[in-house]
Scaffold this active site. Sequence first.
Site, short mmCIF file in Angstrom:
data_model
loop_
_atom_site.label_atom_id
_atom_site.label_comp_id
_atom_site.label_asym_id
_atom_site.label_seq_id
_atom_site.Cartn_x
_atom_site.Cartn_y
_atom_site.Cartn_z
N CYS A 1 0.84 -1.19 0.00
CA CYS A 1 0.00 0.00 0.00
C CYS A 1 0.89 1.26 0.00
O CYS A 1 1.97 1.27 -0.60
CB CYS A 1 -0.97 -0.02 1.17
N ASP B 1 -3.60 0.89 10.04
CA ASP B 1 -4.81 1.71 10.17
C ASP B 1 -5.32 1.63 11.60
O ASP B 1 -5.76 2.63 12.17
CB ASP B 1 -5.88 1.25 9.19
N LYS C 1 -4.20 -2.23 4.97
CA LYS C 1 -4.68 -2.41 3.60
C LYS C 1 -4.87 -3.88 3.24
O LYS C 1 -4.02 -4.71 3.56
CB LYS C 1 -3.68 -1.75 2.64
N LYS D 1 -2.83 4.98 16.54
CA LYS D 1 -3.47 3.96 15.71
C LYS D 1 -3.82 2.72 16.54
O LYS D 1 -4.31 1.73 16.03
CB LYS D 1 -2.58 3.60 14.52
C1 RUB Z 1 -3.83 3.18 3.61
C2 RUB Z 1 -3.13 2.11 4.39
C3 RUB Z 1 -1.85 2.50 5.09
C4 RUB Z 1 -2.18 2.97 6.50
C5 RUB Z 1 -0.99 3.67 7.16
O1 RUB Z 1 -5.11 2.80 3.18
O2 RUB Z 1 -3.60 1.01 4.54
O3 RUB Z 1 -0.98 1.41 5.18
O4 RUB Z 1 -3.25 3.87 6.49
O5 RUB Z 1 -0.69 4.85 6.47
P1 RUB Z 1 -5.98 3.84 2.32
P2 RUB Z 1 0.22 5.99 7.14
O6 RUB Z 1 -5.19 4.20 1.12
O7 RUB Z 1 -7.23 3.08 2.00
O8 RUB Z 1 -6.24 5.03 3.21
O9 RUB Z 1 1.47 5.30 7.57
O10 RUB Z 1 0.45 6.99 6.05
O11 RUB Z 1 -0.56 6.55 8.28
#
Ligand code: RUB
Length: 308
Positions: free
Chosen positions: A127, A196, A207, A232
């Site tokens: 992701c 997330d 993801k 998180k």
């Molecule tokens: C994004 C996703 C990322 C986490 C962490 O999913 O799964 O791995 O949100 O991101 P989507 P970060 O694209 O559906 O939002 O490290 O930038 O917080």
Amino acid sequence: MDQNVVTTAQEIRDMSIRGAGRIARAGAGAIGKFAESYSGNDMAQFRKDLDEAVKILLDSRPTAVSLWNGVHASIKGVEDIDKVDDARELLTRNSNEFIAESNEAVKTIARIGAKRIEDGDTIMTHCNSSVAISVIAQAHRQGKDIKVYATESRPWRQGILTVNDLAKEGIDTTLIIDSAVRLMMKKMDKVFVGADTITSHGALINKIGTSQLALAAHEARVQFYVCSETYKFSPLTLSGDMVKIEERDMSEVVRPGEIPDSVKVCNPVFDVTPAEYISGIISEVGLISPGSVYDVMQRKFGTELLKE
Ligand code: RUB
């Protein structure tokens, strides 16, 4: 309703703002701006309007608890306040503090996480996690010779963002399709992904496809690291709540007319990786095991939610 709140919620929903950290900061920022620009003086009305703003923001995307934590950190203490002026000041301060701490947490995680990357490592990521990318970029800036394989991450193809981010840093980057994960895992030393939500029992929600990377990494004896700020971690799971896995529209998967109307499309966009597949969680309070999440959560959020 405050136009900025509505616009922010819409941008989170349509993924113009995406990634758990960014949506948390956007949610917190929207609460701060809501308070700052609030023109009335009636505290009861302020509370009603604030409740509505919170609801609009939290309804925009259901899975990442970072949004919930960002919004709740911003409204913390408002229940004890009886003047709009004081509420305005408190919420603006809370929101700014959350955003500053969030940005600082990412920097700390980059510093801690980079130490887990050794010269010559080949890494897989999935992701588009700004935190996982910060860790990898920090190791690269330290002069470590690393190669990164990034998955395409169908259907939204966040992997395209990731390879652009990595290439901009000058990192040796290869894009692979999601189905190539198991085959390519044999060549990897480590996996770094974002989060997330992390539950009280140390499971990771990230993801869709993350759990397949974890499974393949486990099979190939490859270390699997999660890069996650503690906002998180989900205090809601502490009191038994389940994490809702978002399902998005079929238009992200197929074009109109491409398949018969009778065919259904299921498009879950996150999955769950059990704690036993996770080598470590790299957070701003240090590198911790999934089994320590409960303790960190208790220290950060207390046990208030258990009473509700
Ligand atoms: C994004 C996703 C990322 C986490 C962490 O999913 O799964 O791995 O949100 O991101 P989507 P970060 O694209 O559906 O939002 O490290 O930038 O917080």
